[in-house]
Design an enzyme around this catalytic site. Structure first.
Site, PDB file in Angstrom:
ATOM      1  N   SER A 189      -0.593  -3.165   7.222  1.00 23.87           N
ATOM      2  CA  SER A 189      -1.632  -3.063   6.193  1.00 23.87           C
ATOM      3  C   SER A 189      -2.494  -4.299   6.161  1.00 23.87           C
ATOM      4  O   SER A 189      -3.598  -4.266   5.644  1.00 23.87           O
ATOM      5  CB  SER A 189      -1.006  -2.937   4.808  1.00 23.87           C
ATOM      6  OG  SER A 189      -0.080  -1.920   4.779  1.00 23.87           O
ATOM      7  N   HIS A 235      -4.419   1.646  11.703  1.00 20.69           N
ATOM      8  CA  HIS A 235      -4.008   1.624  10.301  1.00 20.69           C
ATOM      9  C   HIS A 235      -4.364   2.939   9.606  1.00 20.69           C
ATOM     10  O   HIS A 235      -5.538   3.266   9.449  1.00 20.69           O
ATOM     11  CB  HIS A 235      -4.684   0.432   9.596  1.00 20.69           C
ATOM     12  CG  HIS A 235      -4.232   0.249   8.199  1.00 20.69           C
ATOM     13  ND1 HIS A 235      -5.055  -0.180   7.193  1.00 20.69           N
ATOM     14  CD2 HIS A 235      -3.022   0.464   7.620  1.00 20.69           C
ATOM     15  CE1 HIS A 235      -4.370  -0.235   6.060  1.00 20.69           C
ATOM     16  NE2 HIS A 235      -3.143   0.161   6.290  1.00 20.69           N
ATOM     17  N   GLU A 280      -8.258   2.776  10.518  1.00 17.92           N
ATOM     18  CA  GLU A 280      -8.880   1.506  10.903  1.00 17.92           C
ATOM     19  C   GLU A 280      -8.274   1.101  12.246  1.00 17.92           C
ATOM     20  O   GLU A 280      -7.043   0.956  12.355  1.00 17.92           O
ATOM     21  CB  GLU A 280      -8.586   0.417   9.856  1.00 17.92           C
ATOM     22  CG  GLU A 280      -9.394   0.575   8.574  1.00 17.92           C
ATOM     23  CD  GLU A 280      -9.017  -0.441   7.492  1.00 17.92           C
ATOM     24  OE1 GLU A 280      -9.903  -0.874   6.759  1.00 17.92           O
ATOM     25  OE2 GLU A 280      -7.816  -0.784   7.377  1.00 17.92           O
ATOM     26  N   ASN A 299      -8.018  -2.512   2.596  1.00 17.44           N
ATOM     27  CA  ASN A 299      -7.066  -3.202   1.721  1.00 17.44           C
ATOM     28  C   ASN A 299      -7.662  -4.464   1.107  1.00 17.44           C
ATOM     29  O   ASN A 299      -7.294  -4.847  -0.005  1.00 17.44           O
ATOM     30  CB  ASN A 299      -5.778  -3.532   2.467  1.00 17.44           C
ATOM     31  CG  ASN A 299      -4.887  -2.310   2.560  1.00 17.44           C
ATOM     32  OD1 ASN A 299      -5.100  -1.328   1.861  1.00 17.44           O
ATOM     33  ND2 ASN A 299      -3.897  -2.352   3.433  1.00 17.44           N
TER      34      ASN A 299
HETATM   35  N1  CAA Z   1       1.409  15.062   2.595  1.00 21.06           N
HETATM   36  C1  CAA Z   1       0.675  16.120   3.000  1.00 21.06           C
HETATM   37  N2  CAA Z   1      -0.271  16.708   2.249  1.00 21.06           N
HETATM   38  C2  CAA Z   1      -0.469  16.219   1.021  1.00 21.06           C
HETATM   39  C3  CAA Z   1       0.241  15.128   0.509  1.00 21.06           C
HETATM   40  C4  CAA Z   1       1.220  14.541   1.359  1.00 21.06           C
HETATM   41  N3  CAA Z   1       1.940  13.493   0.961  1.00 21.06           N
HETATM   42  N4  CAA Z   1      -0.209  14.864  -0.751  1.00 21.06           N
HETATM   43  C5  CAA Z   1      -1.168  15.763  -1.012  1.00 21.06           C
HETATM   44  N5  CAA Z   1      -1.327  16.559   0.050  1.00 21.06           N
HETATM   45  C6  CAA Z   1      -2.287  17.623   0.200  1.00 21.06           C
HETATM   46  C7  CAA Z   1      -1.996  18.735  -0.752  1.00 21.06           C
HETATM   47  O1  CAA Z   1      -1.063  19.622  -0.206  1.00 21.06           O
HETATM   48  C8  CAA Z   1      -3.363  19.363  -0.936  1.00 21.06           C
HETATM   49  O2  CAA Z   1      -3.705  20.187   0.184  1.00 21.06           O
HETATM   50  P1  CAA Z   1      -4.375  21.629  -0.024  1.00 21.06           P
HETATM   51  O3  CAA Z   1      -5.659  21.350  -0.755  1.00 21.06           O
HETATM   52  O4  CAA Z   1      -4.576  22.149   1.364  1.00 21.06           O
HETATM   53  O5  CAA Z   1      -3.411  22.411  -0.821  1.00 21.06           O
HETATM   54  C9  CAA Z   1      -4.312  18.167  -0.860  1.00 21.06           C
HETATM   55  O6  CAA Z   1      -3.595  17.134  -0.173  1.00 21.06           O
HETATM   56  C10 CAA Z   1      -4.708  17.698  -2.219  1.00 21.06           C
HETATM   57  O7  CAA Z   1      -3.520  17.434  -2.941  1.00 21.06           O
HETATM   58  P2  CAA Z   1      -3.266  17.838  -4.442  1.00 21.06           P
HETATM   59  O8  CAA Z   1      -4.187  18.974  -4.854  1.00 21.06           O
HETATM   60  O9  CAA Z   1      -1.823  17.967  -4.693  1.00 21.06           O
HETATM   61  O10 CAA Z   1      -3.627  16.557  -5.227  1.00 21.06           O
HETATM   62  P3  CAA Z   1      -4.979  15.860  -5.409  1.00 21.06           P
HETATM   63  O11 CAA Z   1      -6.174  16.721  -5.270  1.00 21.06           O
HETATM   64  O12 CAA Z   1      -4.758  15.133  -6.657  1.00 21.06           O
HETATM   65  O13 CAA Z   1      -5.032  14.828  -4.190  1.00 21.06           O
HETATM   66  C11 CAA Z   1      -4.529  12.803  -3.134  1.00 21.06           C
HETATM   67  C12 CAA Z   1      -3.992  13.957  -3.928  1.00 21.06           C
HETATM   68  C13 CAA Z   1      -5.019  13.282  -1.773  1.00 21.06           C
HETATM   69  C14 CAA Z   1      -3.405  11.806  -2.953  1.00 21.06           C
HETATM   70  C15 CAA Z   1      -5.754  12.178  -3.936  1.00 21.06           C
HETATM   71  O14 CAA Z   1      -5.354  11.879  -5.232  1.00 21.06           O
HETATM   72  C16 CAA Z   1      -6.305  10.933  -3.301  1.00 21.06           C
HETATM   73  O15 CAA Z   1      -7.130  10.980  -2.406  1.00 21.06           O
HETATM   74  N6  CAA Z   1      -5.856   9.758  -3.808  1.00 21.06           N
HETATM   75  C17 CAA Z   1      -6.244   8.459  -3.275  1.00 21.06           C
HETATM   76  C18 CAA Z   1      -5.237   8.027  -2.258  1.00 21.06           C
HETATM   77  C19 CAA Z   1      -5.558   6.692  -1.633  1.00 21.06           C
HETATM   78  O16 CAA Z   1      -6.367   5.928  -2.120  1.00 21.06           O
HETATM   79  N7  CAA Z   1      -4.899   6.385  -0.509  1.00 21.06           N
HETATM   80  C20 CAA Z   1      -5.064   5.135   0.170  1.00 21.06           C
HETATM   81  C21 CAA Z   1      -4.088   4.143  -0.343  1.00 21.06           C
HETATM   82  S1  CAA Z   1      -4.234   2.597   0.508  1.00 21.06           S
HETATM   83  C22 CAA Z   1      -3.263   2.751   1.846  1.00 21.06           C
HETATM   84  O17 CAA Z   1      -2.566   3.681   2.036  1.00 21.06           O
HETATM   85  C23 CAA Z   1      -3.346   1.641   2.817  1.00 21.06           C
HETATM   86  C24 CAA Z   1      -2.299   0.626   2.735  1.00 21.06           C
HETATM   87  O18 CAA Z   1      -2.039   0.039   3.743  1.00 21.06           O
HETATM   88  C25 CAA Z   1      -1.713   0.205   1.478  1.00 21.06           C
END
Ligand code: CAA
Length: 489
Positions: A121, A142, A154, A192
């Protein structure tokens, strides 16, 4: 050259590793998943089986397709099984000694042409690369959590990466259905560095008592349109990972805003790591039920300040009597700036609350040091009556949303100005990596450079934090009358 990647190894099958393995298998590549012991291996297999089963249940995947995907993944506890892989990506804990030891082993085991990638990360890819005899074939790759969903990868190229390799890895990312953004090796890369700084800032403001967890989360979701509030997102990323990223950022920048908020350390030490450990900032609470819109028992209300939203009309339509500030039970001052000065001039300062309308869904309800709890509660009820979600906060510069948003936008300007990444890449990275509705430069255009610059000046005047001062480029653009950073020659 992308065709050269047919068999990939994934070392570490935690949340990220298992997600990455799923992405590769879904794209038709053969995957070798490696874990340290059998128990961890079974957990990793469980992640993959569970996630693909959910996809079938949701109709995104057929049963036969799922079986094919799972059949493409083999599981082992022996790194030696990676000897013939075309690319190996590691997703083990963010500890440099672990990574360096692993890459030394991979370098010994894998064929000379194998590309060694790290999903780190924030740690230095260069420092990992130089432990091998093939530093030119080591890159960062990433992914973002949840890996099967987030569209960004990334690709991190170091100063010693072989020419053309980053492009090959970017092509591979495209084959996985992702959008690659290629960047240099700097702590936190693009996402990040911007995201975790903002999340950490939210934790600091929570500790300062600016607003509570639910208020801050609601403010950023409903006020800015982000998919998750900062604390829900910290829980998703993992508080241990977030803490480690902050430590790396701080080590490189020595910027106090990168010093991890003490509450992160405290939660991590308590074993509250977020979703993966069953609790972090949120600990299994049920989501809040429908908001009560019961009428607050307020006789009369005075609404002061510019009322673009017709807030006063909504209250009188709901049957509230309007009165002069001196006589009203509650005085609501619509304001973008703190209202304590106004309160201090009133006969009944305890009756005054500040109200900042953000977008069309929330209102920040600011209590001064003189506001009575009754007046704050009444204002909260009035906001609900007016059809908005109240976010209770203290009477501080830029309240909640802008206090969090503007420094993030400022950081994006600084990142661009430093030459690290292009405007389009930064915008794409934040939209595809974090699901933001728009990138920071798009937000800047929408809000207006001057508004953001002035907000940052107010934040700097309030908190005296050097990195809250407007970036020199932002200041110069406003002074020069340039309306969008994109208009620069
Ligand atoms: N695995 C597979 N599919 C998943 C999943 C998972 N863990 N979580 C959600 N999904 C899928 C769902 O099945 C759903 O698919 P369909 O539309 O085909 O049914 C879709 O994603 C949307 O999910 P939900 O409707 O359940 O939930 P949501 O609309 O609230 O979306 C989310 C969930 C995609 C997590 C959304 O809230 C989001 O984009 N959040 C931001 C996440 C983010 O910022 N991530 C980056 C973090 S930083 C990082 O990771 C880097 C690091 O190094 C720290």
């Amino acid at each position: 050259m992308t065709g050269a990647f047919e068999t990939v190894g994934v070392v570490g099958l935690g949340t990220m590793g298992a997600g990455i393995a799923e992405v590769f298998a879904l794209a038709g590549l053969a995957v070798i998943g490696v874990e340290a012991d059998l128990a961890a291996l079974e957990r990793g297999r469980g992640h993959l089986e569970g996630s693909t089963a959910k996809a079938v249940a949701k109709g995104r995947l057929g049963e036969a397709e799922r079986a094919e995907i799972l059949a493409r993944v083999s599981f082992t506890t022996s790194l030696e099984d990676l000897a013939g892989a075309d690319l190996v990506i590691e997703a083990i804990p963010e500890v440099m000694e672990f990574k360096r030891a692993l890459f030394t082993d991979l370098d010994r085991i894998c064929k000379p042409s194998t590309v060694l990638a790290t999903n780190t990360s924030s740690l230095s890819v260069t420092e990992i690369a130089v432990t091998t005899t093939r530093p030119g074939r080591v890159v960062g790759m990433h992914f973002f959590n949840p890996a099967p969903v987030m569209k960004l990868v990334e690709v991190v190229r170091t100063v010693i990466t072989e020419d053309g390799l980053a492009e090959e890895v970017a092509d591979l990312a495209r084959r996985l259905g992702k959008t690659p953004v290629t960047v240099g090796d700097r702590a936190g890369f693009v996402v990040n560095r911007l995201l975790l700084t903002y999340l950490n800032h939210a934790a600091v403001l929570l500790e300062n008592g600016l607003a509570d967890r639910d208020g801050i989360d609601a403010a950023m979701r409903l006020g800015v349109g982000l998919p998750m509030g900062p604390f829900a997102l910290l829980d998703l990323i993992g508080l241990d990972t977030s803490y480690e990223v902050m430590c790396v950022l701080f080590q490189e920048s020595r910027d106090r805003r990168h010093a991890p908020a003490p509450i992160l350390r405290e939660l991590v030490t308590a074993g509250l790591l977020g979703r993966k450990s069953g609790g972090g900032f949120y600990r299994g609470e049920q989501p809040a039920g429908p908001l009560s819109t019961s009428k607050p028992s307020v006789g009369s209300v005075a609404v002061l300040g510019e009322d673009g939203d017709g807030f006063a009309d909504k209250l009188s339509a709901a049957g509230f009597k309007s009165a002069a500030a001196a006589d009203a039970d509650v005085v609501v001052a619509l304001s973008r700036t703190p209202v304590i000065e106004l309160a201090a001039g009133l006969a009944h300062p305890e009756r005054l609350v500040g109200l900042h309308l953000v977008g069309d869904r929330i209102a920040e309800v600011a209590s001064t040091v003189l506001t009575s709890p009754e007046a704050a509660r009444a204002a909260e009820g009035l906001v609900r009556i007016a059809g908005r979600t109240p976010v209770l906060c203290r009477d501080r510069a830029e309240f909640v949303v802008d206090a969090l948003l503007y420094p993030y936008l400022n950081d994006a300007v600084r990142m661009y100005d430093s030459g690290y990444a292009a405007i389009e890449d930064i915008d794409a990275a934040m939209k595809l990596g974090c699901g933001y509705p728009s990138g920071p430069f798009e937000m800047l255009d929408e809000l207006g450079l001057e508004t953001v610059r002035d907000g940052l000046r107010a934040l700097y005047a309030e908190y005296r934090e050097p990195s809250l001062a407007p970036a020199p480029l932002l200041d110069q653009l406003v002074t020069a009358g340039v309306r969008s950073i994109r208009d620069l020659p």
